[in-house]
Structure formats: C-alpha cells, structure tokens
Design a protein around this motif. Structure first.
Motif, PDB file in Angstrom:
ATOM      1  N   ARG A   1       1.625   9.369  -5.609  1.00  0.00           N
ATOM      2  CA  ARG A   1       1.325  10.694  -4.913  1.00  0.00           C
ATOM      3  C   ARG A   1       2.614  11.407  -4.552  1.00  0.00           C
ATOM      4  O   ARG A   1       2.565  12.708  -4.243  1.00  0.00           O
TER       5      ARG A   1
ATOM      6  N   VAL B   1       0.767  -1.181  -0.146  1.00  0.00           N
ATOM      7  CA  VAL B   1      -0.078  -0.101   0.085  1.00  0.00           C
ATOM      8  C   VAL B   1       0.698   1.271  -0.006  1.00  0.00           C
ATOM      9  O   VAL B   1       0.677   1.965  -0.744  1.00  0.00           O
ATOM     10  N   VAL B   2       1.808   1.075   0.760  1.00  0.00           N
ATOM     11  CA  VAL B   2       2.823   2.631   0.795  1.00  0.00           C
ATOM     12  C   VAL B   2       3.540   2.501  -0.397  1.00  0.00           C
ATOM     13  O   VAL B   2       3.698   3.769  -0.936  1.00  0.00           O
ATOM     14  N   TYR B   3       3.936   1.423  -1.198  1.00  0.00           N
ATOM     15  CA  TYR B   3       4.572   1.725  -2.373  1.00  0.00           C
ATOM     16  C   TYR B   3       3.494   2.145  -3.402  1.00  0.00           C
ATOM     17  O   TYR B   3       4.025   3.090  -4.228  1.00  0.00           O
ATOM     18  N   PHE B   4       2.287   1.877  -3.382  1.00  0.00           N
ATOM     19  CA  PHE B   4       1.306   2.376  -4.404  1.00  0.00           C
ATOM     20  C   PHE B   4       1.291   3.754  -4.222  1.00  0.00           C
ATOM     21  O   PHE B   4       1.032   4.686  -4.993  1.00  0.00           O
ATOM     22  N   PHE B   5       1.192   4.330  -2.870  1.00  0.00           N
ATOM     23  CA  PHE B   5       0.987   5.450  -2.476  1.00  0.00           C
ATOM     24  C   PHE B   5       1.994   6.391  -2.998  1.00  0.00           C
ATOM     25  O   PHE B   5       1.981   7.468  -3.439  1.00  0.00           O
ATOM     26  N   GLU B   6       3.371   6.123  -2.742  1.00  0.00           N
ATOM     27  CA  GLU B   6       4.424   6.737  -3.045  1.00  0.00           C
ATOM     28  C   GLU B   6       4.900   6.783  -4.528  1.00  0.00           C
ATOM     29  O   GLU B   6       5.145   8.033  -4.864  1.00  0.00           O
ATOM     30  N   THR B   7       4.219   5.712  -5.347  1.00  0.00           N
ATOM     31  CA  THR B   7       4.528   6.011  -6.674  1.00  0.00           C
ATOM     32  C   THR B   7       3.424   7.070  -7.427  1.00  0.00           C
ATOM     33  O   THR B   7       3.533   7.647  -8.511  1.00  0.00           O
TER      34      THR B   7
END
Length: 233
Positions: A37, A29-35
């Motif tokens: 946002r 989830v964090v990786y998706f968010f960082e990519t």
C-alpha cells in the motif's frame, strides 16, 4: 556472525511469551501493509529523519490527502515497526523470537512491552544525535532488538544457544559467546567508515538502553548473569 536458532532456556514465570509474539505479528502485518500500500515517500513519513526530528519548525505535519497531522517525535515509535526488505524483517524477528521470550519472562508482559519500546526510542534518539543534520530515513526494529539482546546477555550469559555459524554450520555455544560476538561487531562498526544502510549507532543505543533498563524492570528476585541457577555445559 551467528544466526540464532534456539536457546535451551525454559520459561519460569509466564506461560507464554504473548508480547514477544504480538510484536512479531505487528511487525509482519506492517511490513505486508507497507509493501502493498505504501511508496517510499509514505514510508519515510513514519521513519526517523534526524534533520526533521530536531527541526521544530516542521511540527506538526500539515493535514493533507496523505493523512492526519502528527508530531515528528511520534516517528520515534513508528520507525521501529517498518523494515526495508524481507531479510531486514526476518533477521530482527528471528532474534526477537529466540531471545525475547526469556526477557519477557524476567520482566512480565507489561514491563517487557515498555522495555522494548523504550529501547527502540532511545536507539532512534542516539542515531539522530550522532548525525542531527542527516536527511536519511531510519526504519527497523534493530535498536529495540539490540536492547533485548543486551538484557538477555545480562540475564542468561551461560545458557546454551544453537546457532548457524557462517549461515551453514550448526553450533551449540554459550549465549555470552554468541551475543558477545554480535555486540563486538556493532561496537567495531561504529568506528569504521560507514558503508551501506545499517544504522550502527542505533544498535549501540539499543544495547545501552537494554543493559540499563533490565536492572530496574526485571521482576524482584530475578538474578543477573545466571547467578545461582546452575547451568551446565
């Protein structure tokens, strides 16, 4: 180098590896968010930057439009949930999935969570101590996962593991051999000229933390080195 696929090691004390799964989900989830946002500057604010970590004049970070202030030491926790690219994430999560469940089984859910985070924090500290003047951001779960690998090796060296050798050849070998080779590579690499983005000293820090903490955090009666469990070949 071996890519782990599956270990022949059933759970004995817990029904399911909920913490292992939760950690993997959070990382994804964090990786998706960082990519989608965050830019590199924003990601670096969650990374360990040794020069900033040990410079108390930078604490706390001033409040601005990017978010609230927080102490730089908090990056010792946040850095391990961010990754540089999808391969970085996938490699760490694969090792965590294959080996984390049995370490969680040996410790219990809560103690495994504490173990994982402590390994990651110590890995980050070792990385920063080695080069305290560095301004290169450190992100990734590799240090925490290295702790899991060390604990698994001390708990279950005789368990058979299916791996891909050279990323193509399936082999069934002992965990001692598969993980021992991985650990040997980490030790060798810290003495070679540093090339590329891999933080080898963070791996070493995680390995040390995992090997020590498993002695104290495993459940009472859980043996080390597969003693008395009678694993065959």
């Amino acid at each position: 180098m071996f890519v782990p696929l599956h270990d022949e090691n059933t759970l004995k004390s817990i029904r399911f590896q909920w913490i292992t799964l939760a950690l993997i989900v959070v990382n994804i989830v964090v990786y998706f968010f960082e990519t989608v946002r965050l830019d590199e500057v924003a990601i670096a604010s969650f990374a360990i930057i040794p020069k900033e970590l040990f410079d108390t004049s930078l604490l706390p970070i001033p409040v601005d439009a990017t978010g609230p202030a927080y102490p730089e030491q908090l990056t010792l926790l946040t850095y391990m949930f961010f990754h540089g690219d999808i391969l970085h994430l996938a490699g760490n999560m694969l090792f965590l999935w294959v080996f984390g469940d049995n370490v969680e089984d040996a410790m219990g859910h809560f103690r495994f969570l504490i173990f994982y985070l402590a390994c990651g924090v110590f890995a980050g500290l070792v990385h920063a101590w080695i080069d305290p003047s560095s301004d290169v951001p450190l992100i990734g779960a590799s240090g925490a996962v290295a702790g899991v690998i060390a604990a698994y090796l001390m708990l279950h060296p005789r368990v058979r593991v299916w791996v891909l050798a050279l990323k193509a050849i399936p082999l069934r070998i002992s965990a001692a051999f598969a993980l021992g080779v991985w650990i040997l590579i980490q030790v060798v690499m810290v003495f070679l000229p540093q090339m590329g983005p891999v933080a080898w000293w963070a791996h070493i820090g995680g390995l040390i933390a995992g090997a020590v903490l498993v002695l104290f955090l495993r459940r009472p009666g859980v043996p080390l080195f597969d003693r008395g469990l009678g694993y065959g070949s």
